[in-house]
Design a protein around this motif. Structure first.
Motif, PDB file in Angstrom:
ATOM      1  N   VAL A   1     -22.301  63.973  17.449  1.00  0.00           N
ATOM      2  CA  VAL A   1     -23.388  63.116  17.931  1.00  0.00           C
ATOM      3  C   VAL A   1     -24.721  63.657  17.422  1.00  0.00           C
ATOM      4  O   VAL A   1     -25.009  64.850  17.539  1.00  0.00           O
ATOM      5  CB  VAL A   1     -23.400  63.045  19.471  1.00  0.00           C
ATOM      6  CG1 VAL A   1     -24.570  62.192  19.963  1.00  0.00           C
ATOM      7  CG2 VAL A   1     -22.090  62.470  19.991  1.00  0.00           C
ATOM      8  N   THR A   2     -25.542  62.769  16.872  1.00  0.00           N
ATOM      9  CA  THR A   2     -26.868  63.152  16.394  1.00  0.00           C
ATOM     10  C   THR A   2     -27.808  63.312  17.572  1.00  0.00           C
ATOM     11  O   THR A   2     -27.872  62.442  18.452  1.00  0.00           O
ATOM     12  CB  THR A   2     -27.418  62.089  15.430  1.00  0.00           C
ATOM     13  OG1 THR A   2     -26.516  61.935  14.332  1.00  0.00           O
ATOM     14  CG2 THR A   2     -28.783  62.495  14.906  1.00  0.00           C
ATOM     15  N   GLU A   3     -28.525  64.430  17.607  1.00  0.00           N
ATOM     16  CA  GLU A   3     -29.417  64.720  18.728  1.00  0.00           C
ATOM     17  C   GLU A   3     -30.806  65.108  18.236  1.00  0.00           C
ATOM     18  O   GLU A   3     -30.970  65.663  17.146  1.00  0.00           O
ATOM     19  CB  GLU A   3     -28.855  65.865  19.579  1.00  0.00           C
ATOM     20  CG  GLU A   3     -27.515  65.555  20.226  1.00  0.00           C
ATOM     21  CD  GLU A   3     -26.990  66.706  21.060  1.00  0.00           C
ATOM     22  OE1 GLU A   3     -26.067  66.483  21.861  1.00  0.00           O
ATOM     23  OE2 GLU A   3     -27.515  67.839  20.905  1.00  0.00           O
ATOM     24  N   VAL A   4     -31.788  64.800  19.074  1.00  0.00           N
ATOM     25  CA  VAL A   4     -33.170  65.240  18.851  1.00  0.00           C
ATOM     26  C   VAL A   4     -33.496  66.238  19.953  1.00  0.00           C
ATOM     27  O   VAL A   4     -33.573  65.874  21.133  1.00  0.00           O
ATOM     28  CB  VAL A   4     -34.160  64.059  18.900  1.00  0.00           C
ATOM     29  CG1 VAL A   4     -35.589  64.563  18.793  1.00  0.00           C
ATOM     30  CG2 VAL A   4     -33.858  63.059  17.788  1.00  0.00           C
ATOM     31  N   ASP A   5     -33.631  67.503  19.589  1.00  0.00           N
ATOM     32  CA  ASP A   5     -33.965  68.526  20.575  1.00  0.00           C
ATOM     33  C   ASP A   5     -35.445  68.449  20.926  1.00  0.00           C
ATOM     34  O   ASP A   5     -36.285  68.149  20.065  1.00  0.00           O
ATOM     35  CB  ASP A   5     -33.646  69.922  20.031  1.00  0.00           C
ATOM     36  CG  ASP A   5     -32.160  70.124  19.782  1.00  0.00           C
ATOM     37  OD1 ASP A   5     -31.351  69.536  20.533  1.00  0.00           O
ATOM     38  OD2 ASP A   5     -31.806  70.839  18.829  1.00  0.00           O
ATOM     39  N   GLN A   6     -35.764  68.736  22.175  1.00  0.00           N
ATOM     40  CA  GLN A   6     -37.164  68.729  22.623  1.00  0.00           C
ATOM     41  C   GLN A   6     -37.852  67.425  22.223  1.00  0.00           C
ATOM     42  O   GLN A   6     -38.869  67.408  21.522  1.00  0.00           O
ATOM     43  CB  GLN A   6     -37.916  69.927  22.037  1.00  0.00           C
ATOM     44  CG  GLN A   6     -37.377  71.276  22.463  1.00  0.00           C
ATOM     45  CD  GLN A   6     -37.494  71.493  23.974  1.00  0.00           C
ATOM     46  OE1 GLN A   6     -38.502  71.171  24.575  1.00  0.00           O
ATOM     47  NE2 GLN A   6     -36.449  72.046  24.572  1.00  0.00           N
ATOM     48  N   ALA A   7     -37.279  66.315  22.661  1.00  0.00           N
ATOM     49  CA  ALA A   7     -37.828  65.002  22.315  1.00  0.00           C
ATOM     50  C   ALA A   7     -39.268  64.874  22.799  1.00  0.00           C
ATOM     51  O   ALA A   7     -39.611  65.320  23.898  1.00  0.00           O
ATOM     52  CB  ALA A   7     -36.971  63.899  22.937  1.00  0.00           C
ATOM     53  N   PRO A   8     -40.145  64.267  22.001  1.00  0.00           N
ATOM     54  CA  PRO A   8     -41.541  64.064  22.414  1.00  0.00           C
ATOM     55  C   PRO A   8     -41.622  63.176  23.653  1.00  0.00           C
ATOM     56  O   PRO A   8     -40.714  62.405  23.949  1.00  0.00           O
ATOM     57  CB  PRO A   8     -42.175  63.367  21.203  1.00  0.00           C
ATOM     58  CG  PRO A   8     -41.280  63.687  20.056  1.00  0.00           C
ATOM     59  CD  PRO A   8     -39.906  63.789  20.627  1.00  0.00           C
ATOM     60  N   THR A   9     -42.735  63.268  24.357  1.00  0.00           N
ATOM     61  CA  THR A   9     -42.956  62.412  25.524  1.00  0.00           C
ATOM     62  C   THR A   9     -43.245  60.984  25.074  1.00  0.00           C
ATOM     63  O   THR A   9     -43.534  60.724  23.905  1.00  0.00           O
ATOM     64  CB  THR A   9     -44.138  62.918  26.360  1.00  0.00           C
ATOM     65  OG1 THR A   9     -45.349  62.753  25.584  1.00  0.00           O
ATOM     66  CG2 THR A   9     -43.974  64.380  26.736  1.00  0.00           C
ATOM     67  N   HIS A  10     -43.177  60.054  26.023  1.00  0.00           N
ATOM     68  CA  HIS A  10     -43.465  58.655  25.716  1.00  0.00           C
ATOM     69  C   HIS A  10     -44.896  58.490  25.208  1.00  0.00           C
ATOM     70  O   HIS A  10     -45.146  57.693  24.303  1.00  0.00           O
ATOM     71  CB  HIS A  10     -43.232  57.786  26.957  1.00  0.00           C
ATOM     72  CG  HIS A  10     -41.794  57.683  27.344  1.00  0.00           C
ATOM     73  ND1 HIS A  10     -41.349  56.875  28.368  1.00  0.00           N
ATOM     74  CD2 HIS A  10     -40.674  58.281  26.834  1.00  0.00           C
ATOM     75  CE1 HIS A  10     -40.033  56.994  28.481  1.00  0.00           C
ATOM     76  NE2 HIS A  10     -39.615  57.852  27.569  1.00  0.00           N
TER      77      HIS A  10
ATOM     78  N   LEU B   1     -37.585  61.829  13.385  1.00  0.00           N
ATOM     79  CA  LEU B   1     -37.722  63.100  14.091  1.00  0.00           C
ATOM     80  C   LEU B   1     -36.646  64.082  13.633  1.00  0.00           C
ATOM     81  O   LEU B   1     -35.546  63.675  13.243  1.00  0.00           O
ATOM     82  CB  LEU B   1     -37.609  62.877  15.602  1.00  0.00           C
ATOM     83  CG  LEU B   1     -38.714  62.032  16.252  1.00  0.00           C
ATOM     84  CD1 LEU B   1     -38.399  61.796  17.730  1.00  0.00           C
ATOM     85  CD2 LEU B   1     -40.075  62.703  16.099  1.00  0.00           C
ATOM     86  N   PRO B   2     -36.925  65.398  13.663  1.00  0.00           N
ATOM     87  CA  PRO B   2     -35.912  66.394  13.288  1.00  0.00           C
ATOM     88  C   PRO B   2     -34.655  66.239  14.127  1.00  0.00           C
ATOM     89  O   PRO B   2     -34.725  66.073  15.348  1.00  0.00           O
ATOM     90  CB  PRO B   2     -36.615  67.728  13.582  1.00  0.00           C
ATOM     91  CG  PRO B   2     -38.075  67.407  13.501  1.00  0.00           C
ATOM     92  CD  PRO B   2     -38.211  66.011  14.026  1.00  0.00           C
ATOM     93  N   GLN B   3     -33.496  66.284  13.467  1.00  0.00           N
ATOM     94  CA  GLN B   3     -32.228  66.011  14.144  1.00  0.00           C
ATOM     95  C   GLN B   3     -31.222  67.125  13.906  1.00  0.00           C
ATOM     96  O   GLN B   3     -31.273  67.831  12.897  1.00  0.00           O
ATOM     97  CB  GLN B   3     -31.651  64.676  13.646  1.00  0.00           C
ATOM     98  CG  GLN B   3     -32.545  63.479  13.888  1.00  0.00           C
ATOM     99  CD  GLN B   3     -32.060  62.231  13.181  1.00  0.00           C
ATOM    100  OE1 GLN B   3     -31.061  62.259  12.460  1.00  0.00           O
ATOM    101  NE2 GLN B   3     -32.762  61.118  13.375  1.00  0.00           N
ATOM    102  N   ASN B   4     -30.301  67.254  14.859  1.00  0.00           N
ATOM    103  CA  ASN B   4     -29.146  68.131  14.741  1.00  0.00           C
ATOM    104  C   ASN B   4     -27.909  67.333  15.124  1.00  0.00           C
ATOM    105  O   ASN B   4     -28.007  66.325  15.825  1.00  0.00           O
ATOM    106  CB  ASN B   4     -29.270  69.354  15.662  1.00  0.00           C
ATOM    107  CG  ASN B   4     -30.450  70.237  15.288  1.00  0.00           C
ATOM    108  OD1 ASN B   4     -30.517  70.731  14.165  1.00  0.00           O
ATOM    109  ND2 ASN B   4     -31.374  70.431  16.206  1.00  0.00           N
ATOM    110  N   VAL B   5     -26.746  67.781  14.678  1.00  0.00           N
ATOM    111  CA  VAL B   5     -25.487  67.122  15.037  1.00  0.00           C
ATOM    112  C   VAL B   5     -24.655  68.092  15.861  1.00  0.00           C
ATOM    113  O   VAL B   5     -24.343  69.201  15.412  1.00  0.00           O
ATOM    114  CB  VAL B   5     -24.706  66.672  13.791  1.00  0.00           C
ATOM    115  CG1 VAL B   5     -23.373  66.043  14.201  1.00  0.00           C
ATOM    116  CG2 VAL B   5     -25.526  65.672  12.979  1.00  0.00           C
ATOM    117  N   HIS B   6     -24.302  67.677  17.087  1.00  0.00           N
ATOM    118  CA  HIS B   6     -23.464  68.472  17.983  1.00  0.00           C
ATOM    119  C   HIS B   6     -22.293  67.622  18.450  1.00  0.00           C
ATOM    120  O   HIS B   6     -22.501  66.556  19.019  1.00  0.00           O
ATOM    121  CB  HIS B   6     -24.260  68.970  19.201  1.00  0.00           C
ATOM    122  CG  HIS B   6     -25.368  69.926  18.854  1.00  0.00           C
ATOM    123  ND1 HIS B   6     -26.694  69.685  19.147  1.00  0.00           N
ATOM    124  CD2 HIS B   6     -25.336  71.117  18.212  1.00  0.00           C
ATOM    125  CE1 HIS B   6     -27.430  70.692  18.720  1.00  0.00           C
ATOM    126  NE2 HIS B   6     -26.627  71.570  18.145  1.00  0.00           N
ATOM    127  N   GLY B   7     -21.085  68.091  18.174  1.00  0.00           N
ATOM    128  CA  GLY B   7     -19.904  67.346  18.608  1.00  0.00           C
ATOM    129  C   GLY B   7     -19.837  65.956  18.002  1.00  0.00           C
ATOM    130  O   GLY B   7     -19.315  65.024  18.634  1.00  0.00           O
TER     131      GLY B   7
END
Length: 266
Positions: free
Chosen positions: A202-211, A194-200
């Protein structure tokens, strides 16, 4: 047959046969509204941003902006595509069905991205349905105009070629993912894609898909995905803050995805 703009219920509700979906979509009410476009709006699309302003002004007068409710069908595989779509806001998902009627998630479309390029190239109907995973706004450009634009702009042609090559690579990666025997491992592989960003740090996935959206991407049930997330949260591999998924132990997630370690136990 399904028509773009009609509400589609299967993303949130598990398994529907293809015939059932067609019947459920056989209604007359539309879920999209038409709005004007602007040059400023077109500049948010990486594919169009390099174009000269006079070209963008001409495009803005020829594009249609539509708003779709969640689960509405944006593009149907049963109708030859006459438009190239650009996602302004929201999220779309490409889906199809297996021979036994199970829904299969193929890809996501995020803001700034476009879709329908395969049909633009070969003139055939799409190979999948595109639905609104959340409330979404899409700008459409007629295929003849889009094709003429690309053929007369080598930079755009190169970008579309690169995109098609990337689509092939993603399909190959998806086939490899689905060959994994463990759904927990498949989920970890998908999370890393999934598209990722790094903040502080920590790798994050913004607007994570639903289960449910993740489940149909890895050929698993929503309940299996939910249980897997519970274990990942319990073992501090992931954290969730609103719609943001934080990959706290990225190396541990990679180890599970690559089969070096077994999935955590409760």
């Amino acid at each position: 047959m399904p028509r773009a703009g009609l509400s589609i219920p299967y993303l949130a509700g598990g398994v529907f046969g293809v015939t059932s979906v067609v019947l459920l979509l056989g209604v007359t009410s539309l879920n999209w509204s038409v709005m004007p476009t602007s040059v400023q709006l077109l500049l948010q699309f990486p594919l169009l941003a390099p174009l000269q302003r006079e070209v963008l002004e001409s495009l803005s007068s020829r594009m249609t902006l539509r708003s779709y409710a969640r689960r509405a069908m944006v593009m149907s595989k049963d109708v030859p595509v006459q438009e190239l779509g650009f996602l302004v806001e929201g999220r779309l998902q490409g889906v199809d069905f297996t021979v036994d009627g199970r829904s299969v998630g193929l890809y996501f479309v995020d803001p700034g991205d476009y879709f329908g390029e395969l049909s633009l190239v070969d003139g055939k109907a799409p190979s999948e349905f595109v639905v609104a995973a959340v409330k979404s706004t899409v700008a459409f450009l007629d295929v003849p105009v889009a094709k003429d634009l690309i053929l007369n702009n080598p930079g755009l042609a190169q970008a579309v070629m690169t995109r098609l090559a990337n689509r092939v690579r993603l399909v190959m990666a998806q086939r490899t993912l689905l060959s994994l025997p463990n759904p927990f491992q498949r989920l970890c592989v998908l999370l890393l894609q999934l598209p990722q960003n790094v903040h502080g740090g920590v790798t994050e996935v913004d607007q994570a898909p639903t289960h449910q959206e993740l489940a149909i991407m890895i050929n698993a049930s929503r309940e299996t995905v939910t249980r897997s997330f519970q274990l990942l949260f319990l073992n501090k591999v992931l954290e969730r803050e609103g719609n943001v998924l934080r990959l706290i132990q990225l190396d541990a997630l990679k180890d599970i995805a690559e089969g070096r370690v077994s999935p955590p136990k409760a």
